[in-house]
Design an enzyme around this catalytic site. Sequence first.
Site, mmCIF file in Angstrom:
data_model
loop_
_atom_site.group_PDB
_atom_site.id
_atom_site.type_symbol
_atom_site.label_atom_id
_atom_site.label_comp_id
_atom_site.label_asym_id
_atom_site.label_seq_id
_atom_site.Cartn_x
_atom_site.Cartn_y
_atom_site.Cartn_z
ATOM 1 N N PHE A 1 1.262 5.127 0.855
ATOM 2 C CA PHE A 1 0.725 6.131 1.774
ATOM 3 C C PHE A 1 1.346 7.490 1.457
ATOM 4 C CE2 PHE A 1 0.226 2.140 3.975
ATOM 5 C CZ PHE A 1 -0.951 2.271 4.707
ATOM 6 N N THR B 1 0.852 -1.188 0.000
ATOM 7 C CA THR B 1 0.000 0.000 0.000
ATOM 8 C C THR B 1 0.889 1.241 0.000
ATOM 9 O OG1 THR B 1 -1.842 -1.096 1.126
ATOM 10 C CG2 THR B 1 -1.769 1.303 1.246
#
Length: 284
Positions: free
Chosen positions: A174, A172
């Site tokens: 960020f 992921t």
Amino acid sequence: MKIAFQGVPGAYSELAARGLFGVRGKTVPCDAFEDVFNTVDKGRADRGVIPVENSLAGSIHQNYDLLEAHKLHIVGETFLRVEHALLASGSTRFEDIREVRSHPQALAQCSHFFAKNKRIKPVVWFDTAGAARSIAEEKPRGVAALASEYAGKLYGLKAVRTGVQNEKNNFTRFLAISRKPLSLASQKGTRKTSVVFGAQNVPGALARILGVFASRGIDLSKIESRPDPSTPFEYRFYLDFSGGTGDAKVKQALRDLHGLTKNFRVLGSYPAARLDFARSAKRH
């Protein structure tokens, strides 16, 4: 420094915040993504950390919309390897589990696990770490959570299974957001810049915009379109590209984009993160 994130302690967003700002940062949990933006906007936190895309599930559209809705600036990015563990309390065995709580994205990232173990029902929860905390507090029989091993240690749960996500390379991305942009003087090393704009509704408009980057050899790392809420069936475009706003060719490209786009805005110019295939969420 105070850093806002969505979720409860042990959430992947908190791990990303600690990866970006280290132990000097005090994390501030928020209930929703919009709360993260509002907390930074109103000065209750110095930075916010939000997920914007996952290598398996794709973009988190709400956060792209919030980036434009709020006048905050992107000041950093990081990639976090997401490794989901099946967490349970006490003497619970894998054979006992009938329900698993977690965030919808985490459940989707473990769809193969549920297809293989059809007796186990996925249950949507507001947050991965929140699901882990609920198991620790309630100690329900036959119920487990999908979250990081770090969250399991934080809440005193045991990992019944680890690495249950569909793909090993599950990352992921960020972003760190702030009320103030990074100064040009701090733009050292490899940079990335993010912009948002509307395109004129004429043939070849987007091709001409992309040509601004191609003609200067500027690498585009992402392009994302989102509906323009002010004009039905027209779209806003988010672009990430290599280089900082202090670079000569980037300055030229930005100058040309102003004449080819509508409501153009630089969301931020910041250090580009490396995708580290060895880094793991369980190490925090």
